[in-house]
Design a protein around this motif. Structure first.
Motif, short mmCIF file in Angstrom:
data_model
loop_
_atom_site.label_atom_id
_atom_site.label_comp_id
_atom_site.label_asym_id
_atom_site.label_seq_id
_atom_site.Cartn_x
_atom_site.Cartn_y
_atom_site.Cartn_z
N VAL A 155 1.16 -1.18 -0.05
CA VAL A 155 -0.44 0.31 0.37
C VAL A 155 0.72 0.95 0.16
O VAL A 155 1.54 0.88 0.21
N PHE A 156 0.21 2.12 -0.63
CA PHE A 156 1.32 3.44 -0.24
C PHE A 156 1.02 4.58 0.25
O PHE A 156 -0.43 4.41 0.23
N GLY A 157 1.16 5.96 1.17
CA GLY A 157 0.98 5.71 2.26
C GLY A 157 1.55 7.92 1.81
O GLY A 157 2.52 7.60 0.25
N ASP A 158 1.62 8.30 2.08
CA ASP A 158 2.50 9.96 1.86
C ASP A 158 3.36 10.09 3.09
O ASP A 158 3.69 11.93 2.33
N TRP A 159 3.55 9.80 3.57
CA TRP A 159 4.93 9.78 4.72
C TRP A 159 4.55 10.17 5.58
O TRP A 159 5.22 10.57 6.43
N SER A 160 3.26 10.87 5.46
CA SER A 160 2.69 11.48 7.26
C SER A 160 2.20 10.12 7.70
O SER A 160 1.88 8.97 7.51
N ALA A 161 2.56 10.56 9.32
CA ALA A 161 2.04 9.44 10.09
C ALA A 161 0.11 9.03 10.25
O ALA A 161 -0.01 8.49 10.38
N ALA A 162 -0.04 10.39 9.56
CA ALA A 162 -2.13 10.24 9.26
C ALA A 162 -2.23 8.65 8.85
O ALA A 162 -2.86 7.77 8.74
N SER A 163 -1.44 9.00 6.93
CA SER A 163 -1.05 8.14 6.69
C SER A 163 -0.85 6.82 7.01
O SER A 163 -2.05 5.87 6.44
N GLY A 164 0.17 6.53 7.50
CA GLY A 164 0.15 5.48 8.10
C GLY A 164 -0.52 4.74 9.09
O GLY A 164 -0.83 3.58 8.62
N ARG A 165 -1.34 5.76 9.67
CA ARG A 165 -2.78 4.92 10.63
C ARG A 165 -3.51 4.24 9.39
O ARG A 165 -3.98 3.41 9.61
N ASN A 166 -4.30 5.23 8.61
CA ASN A 166 -4.90 4.80 8.00
C ASN A 166 -4.95 3.24 7.19
O ASN A 166 -5.33 3.11 6.23
N LYS A 167 -3.31 3.65 6.94
CA LYS A 167 -2.95 2.07 5.40
C LYS A 167 -2.95 0.70 6.25
O LYS A 167 -3.13 0.06 5.56
N ALA A 168 -2.02 1.07 7.48
CA ALA A 168 -2.04 0.49 8.27
C ALA A 168 -3.18 -0.71 8.16
O ALA A 168 -3.77 -1.44 8.85
N LEU A 169 -4.78 0.29 9.43
CA LEU A 169 -5.69 -0.23 9.44
C LEU A 169 -6.37 -0.56 8.20
O LEU A 169 -7.31 -2.02 8.54
N GLU A 170 -6.39 -0.44 6.97
CA GLU A 170 -6.37 -0.54 6.08
C GLU A 170 -6.76 -2.20 5.64
O GLU A 170 -6.80 -2.94 5.77
N LEU A 171 -5.21 -2.37 5.76
CA LEU A 171 -4.08 -3.21 5.09
C LEU A 171 -4.54 -4.19 6.21
O LEU A 171 -4.74 -6.08 6.04
N LEU A 172 -4.48 -3.83 8.02
CA LEU A 172 -4.61 -5.61 8.33
C LEU A 172 -6.47 -5.63 8.83
O LEU A 172 -6.22 -6.71 9.31
N HIS A 173 -7.20 -4.39 8.68
CA HIS A 173 -8.84 -4.82 7.93
C HIS A 173 -8.42 -6.44 7.46
O HIS A 173 -9.46 -7.07 7.78
N GLN A 174 -8.19 -6.07 5.76
CA GLN A 174 -7.91 -7.01 4.89
C GLN A 174 -7.13 -8.30 5.09
O GLN A 174 -7.92 -9.06 4.58
N TYR A 175 -6.01 -8.17 5.83
CA TYR A 175 -5.12 -9.27 5.38
C TYR A 175 -5.01 -9.35 7.43
O TYR A 175 -3.68 -9.28 7.36
N PRO A 176 -5.82 -9.96 8.22
CA PRO A 176 -5.19 -9.69 9.46
C PRO A 176 -4.21 -10.89 9.51
O PRO A 176 -3.62 -11.34 11.08
N ARG A 177 -3.85 -11.75 8.43
CA ARG A 177 -2.35 -12.49 9.27
C ARG A 177 -1.49 -11.80 8.61
O ARG A 177 0.07 -12.69 8.75
N ILE A 178 -1.15 -10.61 8.14
CA ILE A 178 0.04 -10.01 7.77
C ILE A 178 0.81 -9.86 9.90
O ILE A 178 -0.25 -9.50 11.14
N SER A 179 1.97 -10.22 9.75
CA SER A 179 2.75 -10.21 11.17
C SER A 179 3.70 -8.94 10.99
O SER A 179 4.35 -8.71 11.69
N ALA A 180 4.36 -8.77 9.56
CA ALA A 180 4.96 -7.90 9.85
C ALA A 180 4.97 -6.51 8.67
O ALA A 180 4.58 -7.29 7.57
N ILE A 181 5.06 -5.56 9.22
CA ILE A 181 4.93 -4.13 8.78
C ILE A 181 6.06 -3.03 8.42
O ILE A 181 6.13 -2.61 9.29
N VAL A 182 6.48 -3.14 7.45
CA VAL A 182 7.65 -2.86 6.39
C VAL A 182 7.13 -1.16 5.99
O VAL A 182 7.08 -1.41 5.13
#
Ligand code: IPT
Length: 269
Positions: A155-182
């Motif tokens: 997924v792509f963010g815009d360097w900001s903490a806000a985008s990091g938070r939103n993208k992580a929520l999206e990612l873990l909602h869709q792919y709950p098995r993810i164990s590491a976020i780079v």
């Protein structure tokens, strides 16, 4: 005498720490720094900034904006009377530059997570318009590919903490098995940690997180962030020294690479 700095938004931690370093090292050489912060990184905006520098008798500029090769090369060709030193261009771009070598850092980061046993990866990249963001993403993918991992989700963010938070929520909602976020920078990683706290993915259900930059505050994130360090003070120092060299001998071709390295803290396990 003055030098110019054309920079990415100083609301971002990395460019602001780089600008601070350039300002202080320029001071030791009795140089003032004129700062320009264009909203867009297109050729016309950059040319306009160089024209303003020229009007102020400035003959050297550090350019810390992600620039595509044709824009950087055109700026150099069209402004032979101003020495330009670039900090955020691709290796193929044929201009004077001092930049960080993303390869070691990105590779080490993925291998660290792999060695901890992670196999389900989420990749939170920076904006696609950024040369460095694209290079980080492609080296993560290359390293994962060599380790035989082909299912990492990007997924792509815009360097900001806000985008990091939103993208992580999206990612873990869709792919709950993810164990590491780079993550491509520490500010977005801060947002990811906030999302994990909200989702209760801490303690034994923790998702590992890595950042990139090692900005001055990253040690104090909760948990302290594992990240790829770029030495911004060193970059600022070399940028000033190299620009001075370049202004004394404009025909020299400067290309310097500074190392990056992984710093392991508690956000990975
Ligand atoms: C790069 C940072 O790593 C990233 O966090 C973001 O702030 C970006 O700058 C803004 O352009 S560092 C740059 C020298 C590649």
């Amino acid at each position: 005498p003055s030098i110019g700095l054309i920079t990415a938004s100083l609301t971002l931690h990395a460019p602001s720490q780089i600008a601070a370093a350039i300002k202080s090292h320029a001071g030791t050489h009795q140089l003032e720094v004129a700062i320009a912060m264009p909203v867009m990184a297109d050729y016309a905006s950059l040319q306009a900034r160089l024209n303003e520098f020229r009007a102020q008798n400035i003959r050297g500029a550090v350019i810390n904006l992600p620039l595509e090769d044709h824009i950087a090369e055109k700026l150099v060709n069209e402004n032979p009377d101003i020495c330009c030193l670039f900090l955020d261009v691709a290796p193929e771009t044929d201009v004077c530059c001092v930049r960080f070598d993303h390869l070691n850092g990105c590779g080490a980061c993925i291998r660290h997570l792999w060695e901890l046993g992670h196999r389900e990866f989420g990749l939170l990249a920076g904006p696609e318009s950024s040369v460095s963001a694209r290079m980080r993403l492609s080296s993560w993918r290359e390293t994962l590919h060599r380790l035989g991992v082909s299912n990492a989700v990007t997924v792509f963010g815009d360097w900001s903490a806000a985008s990091g938070r939103n993208k992580a929520l999206e990612l873990l909602h869709q792919y709950p098995r993810i164990s590491a976020i780079v993550v491509a920078n520490d500010q977005m990683a801060l947002g990811v940690l906030s999302a994990l706290a909200q989702l209760n993915r801490t303690g034994s259900r923790m998702v590992s997180v890595t950042g990139y930059d090692d900005t001055a505050d990253s040690l104090y994130f909760q948990p302290p962030l594992t990240t790829v360090a770029q030495d911004f003070n060193k970059l600022g120092k070399r940028a000033v020294e190299l620009l001075i060299q370049q202004m004394a001998a404009p025909q020299i071709h400067i290309r310097e690479l500074l190392p990056t390295h992984l710093i392991i803290r508690q956000s990975t396990c």
